[in-house]
Design a protein around this motif. Structure first.
Motif, PDB file in Angstrom:
ATOM      1  N   LEU A 175       0.836  -1.191   0.000  1.00 30.84           N
ATOM      2  CA  LEU A 175       0.000   0.000   0.000  1.00 30.84           C
ATOM      3  C   LEU A 175       0.875   1.246   0.000  1.00 30.84           C
ATOM      4  O   LEU A 175       1.718   1.412   0.888  1.00 30.84           O
ATOM      5  N   ASP A 176       0.687   2.106  -0.989  1.00 35.95           N
ATOM      6  CA  ASP A 176       1.451   3.343  -1.086  1.00 35.95           C
ATOM      7  C   ASP A 176       0.731   4.448  -0.329  1.00 35.95           C
ATOM      8  O   ASP A 176      -0.434   4.740  -0.600  1.00 35.95           O
ATOM      9  N   ALA A 177       1.439   5.068   0.607  1.00 36.81           N
ATOM     10  CA  ALA A 177       0.887   6.189   1.372  1.00 36.81           C
ATOM     11  C   ALA A 177       1.802   7.386   1.178  1.00 36.81           C
ATOM     12  O   ALA A 177       2.828   7.509   1.842  1.00 36.81           O
ATOM     13  N   ASN A 178       1.441   8.246   0.244  1.00 39.32           N
ATOM     14  CA  ASN A 178       2.289   9.383  -0.106  1.00 39.32           C
ATOM     15  C   ASN A 178       1.766  10.709   0.428  1.00 39.32           C
ATOM     16  O   ASN A 178       2.274  11.774   0.055  1.00 39.32           O
ATOM     17  N   SER A 179       0.771  10.650   1.288  1.00 35.75           N
ATOM     18  CA  SER A 179       0.218  11.854   1.897  1.00 35.75           C
ATOM     19  C   SER A 179      -0.500  11.452   3.173  1.00 35.75           C
ATOM     20  O   SER A 179      -0.790  10.263   3.389  1.00 35.75           O
ATOM     21  N   PRO A 180      -0.815  12.398   4.049  1.00 35.88           N
ATOM     22  CA  PRO A 180      -1.547  12.061   5.275  1.00 35.88           C
ATOM     23  C   PRO A 180      -2.866  11.348   5.011  1.00 35.88           C
ATOM     24  O   PRO A 180      -3.221  10.403   5.723  1.00 35.88           O
ATOM     25  N   LYS A 181      -3.595  11.784   3.995  1.00 35.68           N
ATOM     26  CA  LYS A 181      -4.893  11.171   3.719  1.00 35.68           C
ATOM     27  C   LYS A 181      -4.731   9.726   3.261  1.00 35.68           C
ATOM     28  O   LYS A 181      -5.483   8.835   3.674  1.00 35.68           O
ATOM     29  N   GLN A 182      -3.734   9.469   2.418  1.00 37.46           N
ATOM     30  CA  GLN A 182      -3.496   8.103   1.969  1.00 37.46           C
ATOM     31  C   GLN A 182      -3.014   7.218   3.109  1.00 37.46           C
ATOM     32  O   GLN A 182      -3.387   6.047   3.194  1.00 37.46           O
ATOM     33  N   LEU A 183      -2.194   7.761   4.004  1.00 34.26           N
ATOM     34  CA  LEU A 183      -1.740   6.983   5.144  1.00 34.26           C
ATOM     35  C   LEU A 183      -2.920   6.604   6.038  1.00 34.26           C
ATOM     36  O   LEU A 183      -3.023   5.452   6.486  1.00 34.26           O
ATOM     37  N   ALA A 184      -3.811   7.535   6.288  1.00 41.24           N
ATOM     38  CA  ALA A 184      -4.980   7.245   7.118  1.00 41.24           C
ATOM     39  C   ALA A 184      -5.820   6.140   6.494  1.00 41.24           C
ATOM     40  O   ALA A 184      -6.304   5.232   7.193  1.00 41.24           O
ATOM     41  N   ALA A 185      -5.995   6.183   5.163  1.00 40.85           N
ATOM     42  CA  ALA A 185      -6.796   5.159   4.483  1.00 40.85           C
ATOM     43  C   ALA A 185      -6.120   3.794   4.564  1.00 40.85           C
ATOM     44  O   ALA A 185      -6.776   2.770   4.783  1.00 40.85           O
TER      45      ALA A 185
END
Length: 228
Positions: A175-185
């Motif tokens: 899972l790629d988390a490149n921003s706070p919103k993506q990390l939360a998801a």
């Protein structure tokens, strides 16, 4: 009907282990957002656990930097679990973390009648030690082979090849988390879908392509100012 004489089957534990990169590269917003995301996911983990009454969800947290250590010393029931913020310190010795996890995946300390454990690895960098030795140690344990594994890559500098090897299945996505919103998801999905998959009383780990119950989230681009 129970398959155990004398009464219903007792709850079988699902051990959920966060393995969190707390190296210096996680300083600032990354570590702050990681703490926030996991804290906010706890109510959803409780909800999933309550929907699976035959499984007892136990949570434990490990951090790794120059060394690896248990941030949560013993497994804690999700109903009693409270998040304690993690802090950054040192390098990225993933191998030490995997070796430490492997020791907890032996029987004992893992009970024979447990359900599949969940290993959720979060990292933003590249390992500085012999990480494959630690991974081999996990794969050599009975519960390591059966574990449901999730890997979250924070930012562009995360070594996705390493995380893919940790997953042990080319059909499972990092899972790629490149921003706070993506990390939360990503954290929210790891906290719920992985627990659902682990709570199913079947032998073996997640060895097939992800089905509907374990489909990765859609982490769309967003308008966050911070892109890691």
């Amino acid at each position: 009907m129970s398959d155990i004489p004398g009464g219903p089957m007792e709850n079988r534990p699902v051990h959920f282990i966060w393995i969190l990169d707390c190296s210096y590269s996680m300083s600032g917003e990354k570590i702050g957002q990681l703490n926030y995301a996991i804290r906010e996911a706890i109510p959803e983990m409780r909800s999933v656990a309550h929907d699976n009454p035959a499984a007892q969800l136990l949570v434990r947290v490990m951090t790794f930097s120059t060394t690896a250590q248990w941030h949560t010393p013993v497994p804690v029931s999700i109903d009693d679990f409270t998040w304690q913020d993690v802090q950054v310190d040192g390098g990225t010795n993933l191998g030490a973390a995997l070796a430490l996890a492997a020791r907890e995946l032996e029987t004992p300390p893992m009970p024979q009648r447990a359900l599949k454990p969940v290993l959720a690895l979060v990292s933003d960098g590249q390992p500085l030690d012999e990480w494959r030795t630690g991974l081999k140690a996990i794969d050599a344990t009975p519960w390591g082979k059966k574990a449901v594994r999730v890997a979250i890559a924070i930012g562009q500098d995360a070594d996705r090849g390493v995380l893919q090897e940790f997953l042990g299945n080319p059909e499972l996505p990092v899972l790629d988390a490149n921003s706070p919103k993506q990390l939360a998801a990503a954290i929210r999905w790891a906290s719920t879908a992985a627990v659902k998959a682990a709570s199913q009383p079947v032998a073996g780990g997640l060895t097939k392509a992800p089905g509907p119950a374990f489909a990765p989230p859609t982490l769309d681009d967003d308008d966050d100012d911070a892109v890691w």
